[in-house]
Structures are given as C-alpha cells and as structure tokens.
Scaffold this motif. Structure first.
Motif, PDB file in Angstrom:
ATOM      1  N   SER A  37      23.540  53.054  17.558  1.00 55.28           N
ATOM      2  CA  SER A  37      22.592  51.973  17.260  1.00 55.28           C
ATOM      3  C   SER A  37      21.349  52.037  18.136  1.00 55.28           C
ATOM      4  N   SER A  38      21.426  52.714  19.288  1.00 58.04           N
ATOM      5  CA  SER A  38      20.272  52.815  20.193  1.00 58.04           C
ATOM      6  C   SER A  38      19.293  53.906  19.788  1.00 58.04           C
ATOM      7  N   TRP A  39      19.658  54.737  18.812  1.00 56.02           N
ATOM      8  CA  TRP A  39      18.773  55.840  18.421  1.00 56.02           C
ATOM      9  C   TRP A  39      17.753  55.362  17.399  1.00 56.02           C
ATOM     10  N   PRO A  40      16.471  55.806  17.510  1.00 61.33           N
ATOM     11  CA  PRO A  40      15.435  55.327  16.578  1.00 61.33           C
ATOM     12  C   PRO A  40      15.779  55.656  15.119  1.00 61.33           C
ATOM     13  N   LYS A  41      15.565  54.703  14.244  1.00 61.25           N
ATOM     14  CA  LYS A  41      15.838  54.897  12.806  1.00 61.25           C
ATOM     15  C   LYS A  41      14.586  55.462  12.130  1.00 61.25           C
ATOM     16  N   GLU A  42      14.240  56.705  12.473  1.00 59.37           N
ATOM     17  CA  GLU A  42      13.051  57.338  11.925  1.00 59.37           C
ATOM     18  C   GLU A  42      13.415  58.731  11.426  1.00 59.37           C
ATOM     19  N   PRO A  43      12.785  59.185  10.311  1.00 58.83           N
ATOM     20  CA  PRO A  43      13.146  60.483   9.713  1.00 58.83           C
ATOM     21  C   PRO A  43      12.932  61.665  10.657  1.00 58.83           C
ATOM     22  N   HIS A  44      11.920  61.617  11.544  1.00 62.46           N
ATOM     23  CA  HIS A  44      11.635  62.757  12.405  1.00 62.46           C
ATOM     24  C   HIS A  44      12.435  62.715  13.706  1.00 62.46           C
ATOM     25  N   PHE A  45      13.335  61.762  13.837  1.00 64.36           N
ATOM     26  CA  PHE A  45      14.241  61.707  14.985  1.00 64.36           C
ATOM     27  C   PHE A  45      15.672  61.881  14.489  1.00 64.36           C
ATOM     28  N   GLN A  46      15.969  63.088  14.045  1.00 66.05           N
ATOM     29  CA  GLN A  46      17.302  63.363  13.513  1.00 66.05           C
ATOM     30  C   GLN A  46      18.244  63.842  14.635  1.00 66.05           C
ATOM     31  N   LEU A  47      19.519  63.717  14.362  1.00 66.24           N
ATOM     32  CA  LEU A  47      20.550  64.192  15.283  1.00 66.24           C
ATOM     33  C   LEU A  47      21.432  65.220  14.585  1.00 66.24           C
ATOM     34  N   ARG A  48      21.997  66.090  15.360  1.00 66.50           N
ATOM     35  CA  ARG A  48      23.085  66.931  14.855  1.00 66.50           C
ATOM     36  C   ARG A  48      24.346  66.584  15.641  1.00 66.50           C
ATOM     37  N   PHE A  49      25.476  66.964  15.096  1.00 64.67           N
ATOM     38  CA  PHE A  49      26.740  66.478  15.651  1.00 64.67           C
ATOM     39  C   PHE A  49      27.719  67.635  15.836  1.00 64.67           C
ATOM     40  N   ARG A  50      28.633  67.436  16.746  1.00 67.64           N
ATOM     41  CA  ARG A  50      29.763  68.354  16.903  1.00 67.64           C
ATOM     42  C   ARG A  50      31.054  67.533  16.886  1.00 67.64           C
ATOM     43  N   LEU A  51      32.021  68.104  16.252  1.00 66.54           N
ATOM     44  CA  LEU A  51      33.294  67.438  16.015  1.00 66.54           C
ATOM     45  C   LEU A  51      34.395  68.237  16.704  1.00 66.54           C
ATOM     46  N   GLN A  52      35.215  67.564  17.484  1.00 68.56           N
ATOM     47  CA  GLN A  52      36.371  68.236  18.070  1.00 68.56           C
ATOM     48  C   GLN A  52      37.646  67.520  17.619  1.00 68.56           C
ATOM     49  N   TYR A  53      38.685  68.320  17.336  1.00 75.68           N
ATOM     50  CA  TYR A  53      39.927  67.764  16.819  1.00 75.68           C
ATOM     51  C   TYR A  53      41.092  68.657  17.223  1.00 75.68           C
ATOM     52  N   ARG A  54      42.284  68.086  17.240  1.00 81.74           N
ATOM     53  CA  ARG A  54      43.504  68.825  17.570  1.00 81.74           C
ATOM     54  C   ARG A  54      44.707  67.997  17.150  1.00 81.74           C
ATOM     55  N   PRO A  55      45.834  68.659  16.857  1.00 88.66           N
ATOM     56  CA  PRO A  55      47.082  67.919  16.696  1.00 88.66           C
ATOM     57  C   PRO A  55      47.439  67.269  18.018  1.00 88.66           C
ATOM     58  N   ILE A  56      48.032  66.105  17.961  1.00 88.46           N
ATOM     59  CA  ILE A  56      48.278  65.352  19.187  1.00 88.46           C
ATOM     60  C   ILE A  56      49.254  66.068  20.107  1.00 88.46           C
ATOM     61  N   ILE A  57      50.083  66.981  19.552  1.00 88.07           N
ATOM     62  CA  ILE A  57      51.055  67.694  20.379  1.00 88.07           C
ATOM     63  C   ILE A  57      50.461  68.951  20.998  1.00 88.07           C
ATOM     64  N   HIS A  58      49.208  69.297  20.658  1.00 93.20           N
ATOM     65  CA  HIS A  58      48.552  70.475  21.221  1.00 93.20           C
ATOM     66  C   HIS A  58      47.510  70.062  22.247  1.00 93.20           C
TER      67      HIS A  58
END
Length: 256
Positions: free
Chosen positions: A84-105
């Motif tokens: 919510s703190s990031w500007p809501k403007e088209p030229h201020f885009q973000l990219r994302f990284r996702l990390q995941y694992r089985p809970i037993i690993h």
C-alpha cells in the motif's frame, strides 16, 4: 540539498537516534546530506551523496493467498497485491520473486515474475507448502523488499493414487470378510532366518540324543539290578534242595 540546489531539513526522529527523514523526495533525484555531530569538545560534519534509485526498498507485498487447484495434484495458485505504500502509477512498476517449499523440507524453490499471481507447477501432492513473496523495482533499482508473511496450502491428492489406495483398502476388507479356513491349527508363516532354523534343529537333536542316552543308561542299570537280585534269591533255594537230598540218602541206603 538536491540537484536543483534546493536545501531542506532532514528531520530526525527522537525515538530512532541516528536516523532522519527527507520528506517530498523524488525517485530519480540525487541528494547531498550534511551530517553534523556536536559534542562538548566541538563538532564535525560529513557530506553524504545519495541517489534515490540506488537505495529504494519497497515494503513487502500484501494480501498473499495460496490455493490448491482442483484436479491438479502438483499445482498451487498464488496471488498477492502491491504494498500500500508504493505509488499507484504506471511508471512505478514492481517485479516479484516467489519462494516456496513443502513444510517438511528445508530448501526453497524460487521463481520471479512481473505478475500479481503465479502457478506453482512442481508442488508435492498431499503435502502442505509454505509460500512467501518479495518485491523490487521493475528496473532493478535498489534492493529487494523483506519477505512477506507466510501463507500455506496443500495441493489436492493425485486421483490415481487415491483410486489405488481405495482399491487396496477394499481388497483388504474383502479378504477379511472371507470365511476362515477349516483346517485345524494352521501353522503360522515362519519368516525366521534359515541359519536360525538350522541352529534350532541342531540344538534339538543334541538335546534328544542326551535324553535318549540317559534313558538307555537308566534302563541298563535297572536291568542289571533286577538281574542281580534274581540271582541272589535263586542261590539259597538251590542250597536247601541239595542239603535235603544229601540228608535223605543214608536212610535210603539202610533200607536197601
């Protein structure tokens, strides 16, 4: 002071010593900060040049949701929102990284995306997974945000595996429902080691040999004792018969 020579204060928060905040800063701007330290012995200062895009660090993404996908035992649907703190403007885009694992690993798998959702395609069916997401400026400026709070979900189970388990369960129930065998005292299945069987047989053979030998010795002793006793009883009887015969002989001779 910015590149336009505009000078302004960097307001210090008394609850956070050693920090100050520049309000109204611009993203593609550079600033020079004059940091002055004062003590009873005097003062000193240092000039610090700062480029906004080099130090930018977004807040973590919000609203992370992880859901299983029906009829897809190795897939999870992950979605999130811009901070919510990031500007809501088209030229201020973000990219994302996702990390995941089985809970037993312990090891994480990481994927990057520019979308607000991602489908995990290599999840483990039937195992609970933990997922987190972080963000960074689309043009790779600054640093990655901290990881978001964890979200968890479990992929649906593999229909083939479920059918196989159900078939196995039904077969087990049917075998239990069958009428038991009429053979009396069925022998249990012996899964012991062959060497152990051989050792047991040898031990039983030795034990049987000693038992038979003892029985034979006892039998021989009893037979010898009975035979000796019989001889002892026969000897006096024969002696009396002989004595009686000798005593009768003189009278018989006189008569003649």
């Amino acid at each position: 002071r910015n590149k336009n020579r505009h000078v302004g204060p960097c307001l210090q928060d008394l609850s956070r010593p050693g920090t100050c905040t520049v309000h109204g800063s611009e993203f593609w701007s550079s600033y020079r900060l004059n940091i002055t330290e004062v003590n009873p012995l005097g003062s000193s200062f240092r000039l610090l040049d700062v480029t906004m895009q080099a130090i930018i660090k977004p807040d973590p993404p919000e609203g992370l949701v992880v859901e299983p996908i029906p009829l897809a035992p190795r897939r999870l649907l992950v979605s999130w929102k811009y901070p919510s703190s990031w500007p809501k403007e088209p030229h201020f885009q973000l990219r994302f990284r996702l990390q995941y694992r089985p809970i037993i690993h312990r090891s994480w798998s990481v994927v990057e995306t520019v979308n607000l959702s991602e489908v995990i395609t290599d999840a483990f069916a039937g195992l609970e997974h933990v997922v987190q997401v972080s963000a960074k400026d689309f043009l790779d400026a600054g640093n990655w945000s901290e990881w978001s709070a964890e979200a968890r979900a479990t992929p649906v189970r593999d229909p083939a595996t479920m059918a196989s388990e159900e078939t196995t369960t039904n077969a087990s129930l049917e075998s239990l429902a069958e009428e038991p065998s009429q053979a009396p005292n069925p022998e249990p299945i012996n899964r012991s080691d062959p060497l152990e069987k051989m050792a047991i047989l040898v031990s039983l053979g030795i034990f049987a040999f000693f038992i038979l030998a003892a029985v034979l010795v006892v039998t021989i002793l009893i037979w010898l004792r009975v035979r000796k006793h019989s001889k002892d009883e026969t000897k006096p009887h024969n002696f009396l018969v002989a004595a009686t015969h000798l005593k009768a002989l003189p009278s018989e001779l006189g008569c003649r």
